[in-house]
Design a protein around this motif. Structure first.
Motif, PDB file in Angstrom:
ATOM      1  N   GLU A 119      24.055  17.102  -2.520  1.00  0.00           N
ATOM      2  CA  GLU A 119      22.685  17.007  -3.011  1.00  0.00           C
ATOM      3  C   GLU A 119      21.892  18.256  -2.703  1.00  0.00           C
ATOM      4  N   GLY A 120      20.935  18.541  -3.577  1.00  0.00           N
ATOM      5  CA  GLY A 120      20.064  19.685  -3.398  1.00  0.00           C
ATOM      6  C   GLY A 120      19.124  19.517  -2.217  1.00  0.00           C
ATOM      7  N   THR A 121      18.433  20.574  -1.898  1.00  0.00           N
ATOM      8  CA  THR A 121      17.565  20.584  -0.720  1.00  0.00           C
ATOM      9  C   THR A 121      16.091  20.369  -1.066  1.00  0.00           C
ATOM     10  N   HIS A 122      15.739  20.367  -2.355  1.00  0.00           N
ATOM     11  CA  HIS A 122      14.353  20.139  -2.753  1.00  0.00           C
ATOM     12  C   HIS A 122      13.986  18.666  -2.563  1.00  0.00           C
ATOM     13  N   SER A 123      12.698  18.409  -2.318  1.00  0.00           N
ATOM     14  CA  SER A 123      12.258  17.020  -2.176  1.00  0.00           C
ATOM     15  C   SER A 123      12.428  16.259  -3.495  1.00  0.00           C
ATOM     16  N   VAL A 124      12.232  16.956  -4.614  1.00  0.00           N
ATOM     17  CA  VAL A 124      12.517  16.375  -5.932  1.00  0.00           C
ATOM     18  C   VAL A 124      13.849  16.944  -6.397  1.00  0.00           C
ATOM     19  N   ARG A 125      14.849  16.098  -6.477  1.00  0.00           N
ATOM     20  CA  ARG A 125      16.203  16.565  -6.799  1.00  0.00           C
ATOM     21  C   ARG A 125      16.975  15.451  -7.486  1.00  0.00           C
ATOM     22  N   HIS A 126      18.091  15.824  -8.094  1.00  0.00           N
ATOM     23  CA  HIS A 126      18.959  14.825  -8.708  1.00  0.00           C
ATOM     24  C   HIS A 126      19.804  14.189  -7.610  1.00  0.00           C
TER      25      HIS A 126
END
Length: 228
Positions: A119-126
């Motif tokens: 998973e990505g590190t942004h708070s909004v992510r897939h």
């Protein structure tokens, strides 16, 4: 006698499947010759394998390995599988982009299957779609799994499987065959065309070198079908 006959049938079917996988594409006559069967017997067994997705027939009539063979092969390799091989590369891609990275393989019918994610590190992510099927048509992973990548070796699809989501994917080729796809999945508002192209180029570079370029210890990503 019935048991012996069933065993011979299984052995012949497996021999045919092995011949098709070894060659990559075989005509009926060549397949029958390689395993020393009559054409009628070979055709009957190949039709059974085709119905189960283990082989598929090309427009010209030749038989080639089906999606089921690749899918089962990828899932059956254990800790030294494609998943563990790709994990460190996926983690590095996430570290570089901040976006979620998926590994997918051909599934049954006209589908692909996500088998691993970092998973990505942004708070909004897939977030994880591991184990879910996606259509081959209209998805970035599906485009590259079927050889539909652009001349630079990757595919970009905006609002394909999901609205307001962009996916960039590149194929992983082993033994001359596309066996999987690496993809970065991003909320569309965060990905302009220039950045999408850059991600595509990096995915191609990683996918092309995944068997030869070290990228740390092989380990299972935070979620994969191996631990489900």
């Amino acid at each position: 006698m019935a048991a012996d006959s069933s065993t011979r049938t299984v052995e012949r079917a497996l021999a045919l499947l092995s011949a098709v996988c070894t060659d990559g594409s075989l005509s009926l006559s060549d397949a029958a010759r390689v395993v020393d069967l009559s054409a009628s017997t070979a055709l009957r067994l190949l039709r059974t394998l085709e119905g189960s997705g283990f082989v598929t027939r090309e427009p010209g009539g030749n038989f080639r390995p089906g999606a089921r063979v690749i899918q089962l092969g990828a899932l059956a390799l254990g800790q030294e599988s494609l998943v563990s091989l790709c994990t460190p590369h996926m983690k590095r891609l996430v570290a570089e982009t901040g976006e979620s990275c998926y590994l997918s393989i051909p599934g049954p019918g006209e589908t692909g299957i996500y088998i691993a994610i970092v998973e990505g590190t942004h708070s909004v992510r897939h977030t994880s779609w591991v184990g879910r099927s996606i259509p081959l048509e209209g998805s970035a992973a599906g485009e590259v799994l079927t050889g539909g990548q652009n001349h630079r070796g990757f595919a970009i699809v905006r609002s394909g499987v999901e609205d307001d989501v962009t996916a960039v994917a590149a194929p992983i080729v082993i033994g001359g065959r596309i066996v999987a796809a690496l993809s970065i999945v991003v909320p569309s508002y965060r990905l302009d065309e220039k950045k999408a192209q850059e991600i595509g180029e990096e995915l191609v570079r990683v996918a092309d070198n995944i068997l030869t370029e070290p990228a740390g210890n092989h380990e299972v990503p935070q979620e994969s079908m191996e631990v489900k």
